[in-house]
Each structure stands twice: as structure tokens, then as C-alpha cells.
Design an enzyme around this catalytic site. Sequence first.
Site, PDB file in Angstrom:
ATOM      1  N   ARG A 107       0.615  -1.166   0.143  1.00 19.82           N
ATOM      2  CA  ARG A 107       0.007  -0.077  -0.086  1.00 19.82           C
ATOM      3  C   ARG A 107       0.828   1.169   0.055  1.00 19.82           C
ATOM      4  O   ARG A 107       0.368   2.073   0.396  1.00 19.82           O
ATOM      5  CB  ARG A 107      -0.994  -0.104   1.324  1.00 19.82           C
ATOM      6  CG  ARG A 107      -2.195  -1.024   0.891  1.00 19.82           C
ATOM      7  CD  ARG A 107      -3.275  -0.546   0.310  1.00 19.82           C
ATOM      8  NE  ARG A 107      -4.187  -1.443   0.208  1.00 19.82           N
ATOM      9  CZ  ARG A 107      -5.423  -1.405   0.751  1.00 19.82           C
ATOM     10  NH1 ARG A 107      -5.390  -0.540   1.541  1.00 19.82           N
ATOM     11  NH2 ARG A 107      -6.266  -2.549   0.642  1.00 19.82           N
ATOM     12  N   ARG A 126      -2.940   6.681   0.774  1.00 23.97           N
ATOM     13  CA  ARG A 126      -3.404   7.930   1.271  1.00 23.97           C
ATOM     14  C   ARG A 126      -2.553   8.369   2.363  1.00 23.97           C
ATOM     15  O   ARG A 126      -2.628   9.802   2.934  1.00 23.97           O
ATOM     16  CB  ARG A 126      -4.609   7.447   2.151  1.00 23.97           C
ATOM     17  CG  ARG A 126      -5.912   7.310   0.958  1.00 23.97           C
ATOM     18  CD  ARG A 126      -7.063   6.739   1.626  1.00 23.97           C
ATOM     19  NE  ARG A 126      -6.619   5.566   2.145  1.00 23.97           N
ATOM     20  CZ  ARG A 126      -7.558   4.516   2.695  1.00 23.97           C
ATOM     21  NH1 ARG A 126      -8.931   4.850   2.656  1.00 23.97           N
ATOM     22  NH2 ARG A 126      -7.271   3.277   3.051  1.00 23.97           N
ATOM     23  N   ARG A 133      -6.256  12.261  -5.231  1.00 22.41           N
ATOM     24  CA  ARG A 133      -7.497  11.523  -4.940  1.00 22.41           C
ATOM     25  C   ARG A 133      -8.557  12.448  -4.641  1.00 22.41           C
ATOM     26  O   ARG A 133      -9.883  12.258  -4.776  1.00 22.41           O
ATOM     27  CB  ARG A 133      -7.267  10.785  -3.442  1.00 22.41           C
ATOM     28  CG  ARG A 133      -8.432  10.097  -3.021  1.00 22.41           C
ATOM     29  CD  ARG A 133      -8.815   8.853  -3.863  1.00 22.41           C
ATOM     30  NE  ARG A 133      -9.895   8.243  -3.131  1.00 22.41           N
ATOM     31  CZ  ARG A 133     -11.207   8.376  -3.020  1.00 22.41           C
ATOM     32  NH1 ARG A 133     -11.718   9.304  -3.960  1.00 22.41           N
ATOM     33  NH2 ARG A 133     -11.945   7.610  -2.492  1.00 22.41           N
ATOM     34  N   ASP A 186      -6.526  -2.245  -7.722  1.00 22.20           N
ATOM     35  CA  ASP A 186      -6.985  -2.696  -6.497  1.00 22.20           C
ATOM     36  C   ASP A 186      -7.165  -4.275  -6.898  1.00 22.20           C
ATOM     37  O   ASP A 186      -7.129  -4.485  -8.154  1.00 22.20           O
ATOM     38  CB  ASP A 186      -8.299  -2.106  -6.162  1.00 22.20           C
ATOM     39  CG  ASP A 186      -8.778  -2.528  -4.893  1.00 22.20           C
ATOM     40  OD1 ASP A 186      -8.065  -2.014  -3.898  1.00 22.20           O
ATOM     41  OD2 ASP A 186      -9.505  -3.475  -4.767  1.00 22.20           O
ATOM     42  N   TYR A 233     -14.752 -11.674  -0.992  1.00 24.43           N
ATOM     43  CA  TYR A 233     -15.451 -10.421  -1.152  1.00 24.43           C
ATOM     44  C   TYR A 233     -16.615 -10.655  -2.010  1.00 24.43           C
ATOM     45  O   TYR A 233     -17.603  -9.988  -1.946  1.00 24.43           O
ATOM     46  CB  TYR A 233     -14.599  -9.330  -2.006  1.00 24.43           C
ATOM     47  CG  TYR A 233     -13.612  -8.484  -1.094  1.00 24.43           C
ATOM     48  CD1 TYR A 233     -13.842  -7.603  -0.230  1.00 24.43           C
ATOM     49  CD2 TYR A 233     -12.019  -8.957  -1.020  1.00 24.43           C
ATOM     50  CE1 TYR A 233     -13.204  -6.762   0.676  1.00 24.43           C
ATOM     51  CE2 TYR A 233     -11.296  -8.334  -0.376  1.00 24.43           C
ATOM     52  CZ  TYR A 233     -11.826  -7.257   0.633  1.00 24.43           C
ATOM     53  OH  TYR A 233     -11.034  -6.516   1.397  1.00 24.43           O
TER      54      TYR A 233
END
Length: 359
Positions: A25, A29, A38, A74, A151
Site C-alpha cells: 500500500r 493515502r 484523490r 486494486d 469479497y
Amino acid sequence: MAYNDLFLRAARCEPTERTPVWMMRQAGRYMQEYRDIRAKHGFLEMCRTPELAVAVSMQPVDLVGVDAAIMFSDILVGFPGMGLDLEFAKGEGPIIHNPVRTAADVARIGVADPLDDTGFVMETVKILRRELEHKVPLIGFAGAPFTLASYAIEGRGTRDYENCKALMWSEPAAWDALLTKFADTTIAYLCAQIDAGVQAVQLFDSWVGYVAPRDYERSVLPHTKRVIDAVKTHGNKVVPNGGVPVIHFPNGATSMLDLAQKAGGDVIGVDWRIDMRSAVEQISPKFAIQGNIDPVALFAPDDELEAMVVEILEAVGTRPGHIFNLGHGIHKTSDPEKARTMIHIVHEHSNRIRSGAGA
Ligand code: CP3
């Protein structure tokens, strides 16, 4: 600057003068530069727009100093191509509006075409390889069949997996059919990434640590292994001298490292819940090891962070094939300056340890 191939050499268990570092990652962010982009774009829009995905993939390379880049994307971007209605809702993470719960649901799921459905990823990879030419290698990735299925079945992130395990136990044929579709999609997807130019791939089995060993062995491992074997075979064809290393990351599964090794890979990724000395004992020397500092160590004072890094490096010692990484993704409130400090510590101490200079 000379090309930095430390990561690729370590992935192939070749000797390195210091230990390469990247962070799961790392394009994300915790960086202001990511948040600036973003703020103007949706998350999936960023994944689907090569110029934006390239820009954020380059940020940790240029600003944090990692030894490998990972393409920004992703694990779920292939879902729409399989008939799964994916949305990233604000503050909630991924949601699948038509989750798979029954054998009939499994039957309506398709195998995605890597170029028709996720061509934007291949375009991102091609541009990134040019941008990274004199810098560091590029890692591609995908989700492993279990993590993707979790998921698809639960419809969102979960900590319990009731629907997922209920399907696995009550409808074993439908379960196998579903994981086969995810495996087929993932094989084609990773092979296409290799064709587009990624130099290593990581298979994220992010939630497999919630599965008991008996279920892993029976219902998950064969699918993961099939993906890894097929991708390895393809990589060996495309890159004749050495192939394309596969990093297998079974997060949370250090209690079943024997089984994880049976599923294969060139590099086994380990999370922070295991002492590195124990990982080194349990993982066969034919694998390189990736890991494994607690991601929250980036919130510790520098001297404590340094102690944690040194413990890991000394546990690995001069064994060839160590890629330093966090035990899972970097937290979004981490300070990039702290990540730079950690990377500096890894480089300095691993150089001392690996050149045999002593403590
Ligand atoms: O490592 C990298 O820098 C590459 C980028 C990357 C992302 N997702 C970007 C992302 C990678 C490798 C992933 C893989 C991924 N996606 C995994 C496996 C990795 C792991 O952590 O085990 C998983 C489980 C997902 C699914 C996913 N995507 C979740 C659960 C979430 C929400 C997380 C959250 O904290 O909100 C995402 C969103 C996501 N993927 C973000 C990023 C940068 C945050 C999106 C945003 O900017 O709002």
C-alpha cells in the site's frame, strides 16, 4: 543513477549487498501527494485512468525511496468483467451489490478477459516501465482466489466469513466452480501483466488467515497453487533467464506456513505476527522471504523502530533472499518521513550485516 535491481536479485535468492525495501500500500493515502490527486478523482476512476495510476505509483519511488514500485490498482478491478457490481463507497471500502450466495449465483459469474475488461491496467504497466527505466523494478499483483471469493460472497470486507464458509461447506461443487473462475481470471490477468512488462507479481491472499488449516488444504490451496504454477510457467517463457518471481502473501497464515509453501511461489510474504527467527526456520531456503515489521512500528520512536528493524535483519542474517516489507499495508495516518527513516535504517544495517562487518 544506476538501475537498482536489488529487489529482483533478492526475489531470486541471489546475494545482495543490502536488503531491498518496499511497502504494501505504498501508493496511497499516507502521502499528501496521493490525497491531492484523490481529492479530485474517485478511487476506481484513478485505477482506470493510466495517467493518474502512473502518477501515484511513482510517488513512493520518487519521494520515499523504496527499492521497487508497485502499480497502483486494486485486487477488485476485475470484478465488473466477471459480472460483479463493484462500488467503492465513501468511507466504507468495497461493496459488491450482487453478492454470490448460491450455486445459481456462481453459474452467472464469468471469467474476465484481461485486455477487454482491464486493459487500463496493462496500459498503466507499459507507461510505468518507461518511467521506471533507470530507477527500480515494477511489481504487478492480483488477489488470490480465496480473498477474491470472500469479497464476492460476503459483498464487503468482513471479519467472520459466515456466508463464505457456509458455501464452502454446504456447496463444495459450487465453491470449487467459483474458485476455479477466480483462478482462471487471475491466471489470465497476471499473465497479461507479465506480457505488459511487470517484473514480479504478488498474489495477495489477504484474508486467508481466517481459514482453518484443514479447509485451507482442501478447499483453497489447490486453487492458489494452480494460479502460481500457471503464472510461473508463463513467466519462464516470457523472461527466459530467471523468469518472473511470484510473491505469495498469505496474510495472517503464519500458523500454516507449511501449507502456504506447498501452494508455492518464489517469495513467501510473512506478516508481523510471527518472529522472523521462526519464519526463517520454517521457510525452506528455496524461497526468498518478504517481511515483516508491524505496520504500526511506523508510529514508534526512532530508536525503538531501529531496534525492531535490526531484530528482523539479524534474524535473517546473511541468508540470501530477503525483501524487507511491512507485515501488511501501511496505515493511512503514517508519516512518510518515518517511512523514509525506516528505509534508511534497513539499508544501513543490512549493509553492515550482509557485508559481515559485525555489530
Ligand atoms: O500497494 C500499493 O501501493 C498498490 C495499491 C493497492 C491498493 N489496493 C490501493 C488501494 C493494492 C496492492 C491494493 C490491493 C488490495 N485491495 C488488497 C490486498 C492488499 C491488502 O491490504 O491485503 C485488498 C484486500 C483490497 C481491497 C480494498 N481496496 C479495500 C479493503 C479497500 C478499502 C481500504 C480502506 O482502508 O479504505 C480498498 C481501497 C484502496 N485500495 C485504497 C487504496 C490506496 C484506498 C482508497 C482511497 O483512496 O479512498
